[in-house]
Design a protein around this motif. Structure first.
Motif, PDB file in Angstrom:
ATOM      1  N   LEU A  21       5.556  -6.732  24.594  1.00 18.02           N
ATOM      2  CA  LEU A  21       5.466  -8.126  24.161  1.00 18.02           C
ATOM      3  C   LEU A  21       6.809  -8.638  23.644  1.00 18.02           C
ATOM      4  CD1 LEU A  21       2.010  -8.003  22.330  1.00 18.02           C
ATOM      5  CD2 LEU A  21       2.520  -9.183  24.473  1.00 18.02           C
ATOM      6  N   GLU A  22       7.500  -7.793  22.886  1.00 16.05           N
ATOM      7  CA  GLU A  22       8.779  -8.222  22.326  1.00 16.05           C
ATOM      8  C   GLU A  22       9.857  -8.361  23.392  1.00 16.05           C
ATOM      9  OE1 GLU A  22       9.536  -5.418  19.214  1.00 16.05           O
ATOM     10  OE2 GLU A  22       7.845  -6.117  18.007  1.00 16.05           O
ATOM     11  N   PHE A  23       9.732  -7.608  24.462  1.00 15.92           N
ATOM     12  CA  PHE A  23      10.700  -7.714  25.555  1.00 15.92           C
ATOM     13  C   PHE A  23      10.677  -9.112  26.167  1.00 15.92           C
ATOM     14  CE2 PHE A  23      11.892  -7.340  30.057  1.00 15.92           C
ATOM     15  CZ  PHE A  23      13.149  -6.758  29.925  1.00 15.92           C
ATOM     16  N   LEU A  24       9.508  -9.734  26.163  1.00 15.16           N
ATOM     17  CA  LEU A  24       9.376 -11.074  26.740  1.00 15.16           C
ATOM     18  C   LEU A  24      10.202 -12.105  25.969  1.00 15.16           C
ATOM     19  CD1 LEU A  24       5.529 -11.119  27.469  1.00 15.16           C
ATOM     20  CD2 LEU A  24       7.388 -10.648  29.078  1.00 15.16           C
ATOM     21  N   GLY A  25      10.394 -11.860  24.678  1.00 17.44           N
ATOM     22  CA  GLY A  25      11.157 -12.803  23.867  1.00 17.44           C
ATOM     23  C   GLY A  25      12.528 -12.300  23.475  1.00 17.44           C
ATOM     24  N   LYS A  26      12.995 -11.265  24.156  1.00 20.20           N
ATOM     25  CA  LYS A  26      14.266 -10.634  23.803  1.00 20.20           C
ATOM     26  C   LYS A  26      15.436 -11.611  23.873  1.00 20.20           C
ATOM     27  CE  LYS A  26      17.324  -6.847  25.202  1.00 20.20           C
ATOM     28  NZ  LYS A  26      17.521  -5.732  26.179  1.00 20.20           N
ATOM     29  N   ASP A  27      15.501 -12.388  24.944  1.00 23.82           N
ATOM     30  CA  ASP A  27      16.620 -13.325  25.101  1.00 23.82           C
ATOM     31  C   ASP A  27      16.587 -14.412  24.032  1.00 23.82           C
ATOM     32  OD1 ASP A  27      17.463 -11.904  27.302  1.00 23.82           O
ATOM     33  OD2 ASP A  27      16.481 -13.227  28.761  1.00 23.82           O
ATOM     34  N   GLY A  28      15.390 -14.888  23.724  1.00 17.92           N
ATOM     35  CA  GLY A  28      15.270 -15.915  22.694  1.00 17.92           C
ATOM     36  C   GLY A  28      15.701 -15.409  21.334  1.00 17.92           C
ATOM     37  N   LEU A  29      15.346 -14.169  21.023  1.00 19.77           N
ATOM     38  CA  LEU A  29      15.752 -13.587  19.750  1.00 19.77           C
ATOM     39  C   LEU A  29      17.266 -13.433  19.683  1.00 19.77           C
ATOM     40  CD1 LEU A  29      15.186 -12.249  17.043  1.00 19.77           C
ATOM     41  CD2 LEU A  29      14.724 -10.103  18.249  1.00 19.77           C
ATOM     42  N   THR A  30      17.870 -13.021  20.786  1.00 24.33           N
ATOM     43  CA  THR A  30      19.328 -12.885  20.831  1.00 24.33           C
ATOM     44  C   THR A  30      20.003 -14.227  20.577  1.00 24.33           C
ATOM     45  OG1 THR A  30      19.155 -11.047  22.400  1.00 24.33           O
ATOM     46  CG2 THR A  30      21.276 -12.163  22.242  1.00 24.33           C
ATOM     47  N   ILE A  31      19.482 -15.274  21.189  1.00 26.14           N
ATOM     48  CA  ILE A  31      20.024 -16.609  20.997  1.00 26.14           C
ATOM     49  C   ILE A  31      19.860 -17.056  19.545  1.00 26.14           C
ATOM     50  CG2 ILE A  31      19.713 -19.046  21.595  1.00 26.14           C
ATOM     51  CD1 ILE A  31      18.943 -18.097  24.420  1.00 26.14           C
ATOM     52  N   ALA A  32      18.686 -16.797  18.982  1.00 22.95           N
ATOM     53  CA  ALA A  32      18.420 -17.198  17.603  1.00 22.95           C
ATOM     54  C   ALA A  32      19.376 -16.511  16.631  1.00 22.95           C
ATOM     55  CB  ALA A  32      16.974 -16.878  17.235  1.00 22.95           C
ATOM     56  N   ARG A  33      19.576 -15.216  16.808  1.00 26.60           N
ATOM     57  CA  ARG A  33      20.459 -14.475  15.909  1.00 26.60           C
ATOM     58  C   ARG A  33      21.912 -14.903  16.079  1.00 26.60           C
ATOM     59  NH1 ARG A  33      18.891  -8.161  15.624  1.00 26.60           N
ATOM     60  NH2 ARG A  33      20.393  -8.343  13.930  1.00 26.60           N
ATOM     61  N   GLY A  34      22.299 -15.203  17.309  1.00 28.39           N
ATOM     62  CA  GLY A  34      23.675 -15.610  17.555  1.00 28.39           C
ATOM     63  C   GLY A  34      23.980 -17.015  17.077  1.00 28.39           C
ATOM     64  N   SER A  35      22.974 -17.899  17.111  1.00 29.09           N
ATOM     65  CA  SER A  35      23.188 -19.297  16.744  1.00 29.09           C
ATOM     66  C   SER A  35      23.190 -19.527  15.239  1.00 29.09           C
ATOM     67  CB  SER A  35      22.104 -20.174  17.377  1.00 29.09           C
ATOM     68  OG  SER A  35      20.838 -19.892  16.777  1.00 29.09           O
ATOM     69  N   GLY A  36      22.513 -18.622  14.512  1.00 26.13           N
ATOM     70  CA  GLY A  36      22.391 -18.821  13.073  1.00 26.13           C
ATOM     71  C   GLY A  36      21.395 -19.903  12.703  1.00 26.13           C
ATOM     72  N   ASP A  37      20.585 -20.362  13.646  1.00 31.83           N
ATOM     73  CA  ASP A  37      19.576 -21.386  13.404  1.00 31.83           C
ATOM     74  C   ASP A  37      18.459 -20.780  12.546  1.00 31.83           C
ATOM     75  OD1 ASP A  37      17.224 -23.016  13.672  1.00 31.83           O
ATOM     76  OD2 ASP A  37      18.132 -23.967  15.416  1.00 31.83           O
ATOM     77  N   LEU A  38      18.352 -21.221  11.280  1.00 30.95           N
ATOM     78  CA  LEU A  38      17.397 -20.618  10.351  1.00 30.95           C
ATOM     79  C   LEU A  38      15.953 -20.819  10.805  1.00 30.95           C
ATOM     80  CD1 LEU A  38      18.960 -21.486   6.878  1.00 30.95           C
ATOM     81  CD2 LEU A  38      19.182 -19.392   8.219  1.00 30.95           C
ATOM     82  N   GLY A  39      15.688 -21.968  11.411  1.00 37.33           N
ATOM     83  CA  GLY A  39      14.333 -22.206  11.899  1.00 37.33           C
ATOM     84  C   GLY A  39      13.933 -21.239  12.989  1.00 37.33           C
ATOM     85  N   LEU A  40      14.832 -21.020  13.946  1.00 34.51           N
ATOM     86  CA  LEU A  40      14.546 -20.074  15.026  1.00 34.51           C
ATOM     87  C   LEU A  40      14.448 -18.648  14.494  1.00 34.51           C
ATOM     88  CD1 LEU A  40      16.693 -21.202  18.104  1.00 34.51           C
ATOM     89  CD2 LEU A  40      14.195 -21.074  17.940  1.00 34.51           C
ATOM     90  N   ILE A  41      15.347 -18.302  13.580  1.00 34.12           N
ATOM     91  CA  ILE A  41      15.311 -16.958  13.004  1.00 34.12           C
ATOM     92  C   ILE A  41      13.991 -16.738  12.274  1.00 34.12           C
ATOM     93  CG2 ILE A  41      16.352 -15.456  11.265  1.00 34.12           C
ATOM     94  CD1 ILE A  41      19.059 -16.693  12.027  1.00 34.12           C
ATOM     95  N   PHE A  42      13.563 -17.723  11.517  1.00 33.29           N
ATOM     96  CA  PHE A  42      12.272 -17.636  10.816  1.00 33.29           C
ATOM     97  C   PHE A  42      11.139 -17.446  11.822  1.00 33.29           C
ATOM     98  CE2 PHE A  42       8.365 -19.485   9.274  1.00 33.29           C
ATOM     99  CZ  PHE A  42       8.250 -18.992   7.987  1.00 33.29           C
ATOM    100  N   LEU A  43      11.165 -18.228  12.893  1.00 38.03           N
ATOM    101  CA  LEU A  43      10.121 -18.147  13.914  1.00 38.03           C
ATOM    102  C   LEU A  43      10.025 -16.745  14.498  1.00 38.03           C
ATOM    103  CD1 LEU A  43       8.083 -19.648  15.792  1.00 38.03           C
ATOM    104  CD2 LEU A  43      10.002 -20.036  17.342  1.00 38.03           C
ATOM    105  N   TYR A  44      11.163 -16.180  14.867  1.00 30.00           N
ATOM    106  CA  TYR A  44      11.146 -14.859  15.493  1.00 30.00           C
ATOM    107  C   TYR A  44      10.840 -13.749  14.491  1.00 30.00           C
ATOM    108  CZ  TYR A  44      12.548 -16.294  20.143  1.00 30.00           C
ATOM    109  OH  TYR A  44      12.556 -16.846  21.407  1.00 30.00           O
ATOM    110  N   ALA A  45      11.286 -13.914  13.242  1.00 32.15           N
ATOM    111  CA  ALA A  45      11.039 -12.882  12.239  1.00 32.15           C
ATOM    112  C   ALA A  45       9.569 -12.818  11.846  1.00 32.15           C
ATOM    113  CB  ALA A  45      11.907 -13.131  11.006  1.00 32.15           C
ATOM    114  N   PHE A  46       8.985 -13.978  11.553  1.00 31.86           N
ATOM    115  CA  PHE A  46       7.622 -14.008  11.038  1.00 31.86           C
ATOM    116  C   PHE A  46       6.571 -14.136  12.139  1.00 31.86           C
ATOM    117  CE2 PHE A  46       9.993 -15.052   7.258  1.00 31.86           C
ATOM    118  CZ  PHE A  46       9.229 -14.544   6.210  1.00 31.86           C
ATOM    119  N   LEU A  47       6.774 -15.067  13.043  1.00 33.64           N
ATOM    120  CA  LEU A  47       5.726 -15.415  14.002  1.00 33.64           C
ATOM    121  C   LEU A  47       5.893 -14.751  15.349  1.00 33.64           C
ATOM    122  CD1 LEU A  47       5.362 -19.199  13.130  1.00 33.64           C
ATOM    123  CD2 LEU A  47       4.113 -17.236  12.206  1.00 33.64           C
TER     124      LEU A  47
END
Length: 225
Positions: A51-77
């Motif tokens: 399941l996490e592999f499906l969102g791997k690219d999105g997580l990489t983008i979130a961590r690289g961008s520093g977008d707190l909203g995206l980071i929160f989304l991937y960390a919690f939800l």
């Protein structure tokens, strides 16, 4: 090289399990059930990884961008939701609640067990791909982090207030485990030494109070003669 990897990943999880299991002194849980939950926790890494592999690219983008909203989304939800959801699903399917969770501390014991099982196989996969040094680090930090997340969630299965149904207890415990797991990952995903240290501090605090809570529940056990 497989044997050293096993020693630095699976063995620490087993040793931590023995350590925590011995804290349940008055009426220890059946070893066969503990083994089933630990092995089941390991098995849950497979669907979690898929399941996490499906969102791997999105997580990489979130961590690289520093977008707190995206980071929160991937960390919690995303990560937290998947991993803690699968852990508590396993507990619901493999543990006879009314028979095996008959002592206030039992929920913590089973929560810790499934967390350590999950961490053990996850650590092996990380060690195989990222190296022995990473495995040594995760043998301590990640094992205890997973143990505390699901351990605190497990607290609400057999203690933590009276809820009207077993289902409510599971949802409450899952929510607590999800919160702590999500907060830990949120700190890690911020990619700064300060917040990474914050994740370590969080794990230490959770572990310290979990020890205190286990001691308190052991003293209040109906089997304490």
């Amino acid at each position: 090289m497989l044997v050293p990897h096993l020693l630095v990943s699976i063995l620490p999880g087993v040793l931590w399990l023995v350590f925590f299991y011995r804290k349940d002194r008055h009426e220890p849980e059946p070893k066969r059930v503990i083994a089933r939950v630990f092995l089941g926790g390991m098995f849950m890494v497979v669907p979690a990884g898929a399941l996490e592999f499906l969102g791997k690219d999105g997580l990489t983008i979130a961590r690289g961008s520093g977008d707190l909203g995206l980071i929160f989304l991937y960390a919690f939800l995303y990560i937290g939701l998947i991993e803690e959801g699968l852990k508590f699903l396993l507990l619901a399917l493999t543990v006879n609640y009314r028979k095996d969770m008959n002592e206030p501390v039992d929920g913590i014991v089973y929560g810790i067990t499934v967390g350590l099982g999950f961490a053990a196989l996850e650590n092996l996969l990380y060690t195989r791909t990222m190296g022995f040094e990473v495995g040594i680090w995760r043998a301590v930090v990640t094992c205890l982090a997973h143990a505390t997340f699901s351990g605190w969630g497990g607290y609400f299965l057999t203690a933590g207030g009276a809820y009207r149904s077993v289902r409510q207890r599971f949802f409450r415990g899952f929510g607590v485990a999800l919160f702590w797991h999500g907060l830990y990952d949120f700190f890690i995903f911020l990619n700064t030494p300060f917040w990474s240290a914050g994740a370590l501090v969080l794990t230490g605090i959770l572990l310290y109070f979990l020890f205190r809570k286990m001691h308190e529940l052991e003293a209040a056990s109906p089997f304490n003669n």
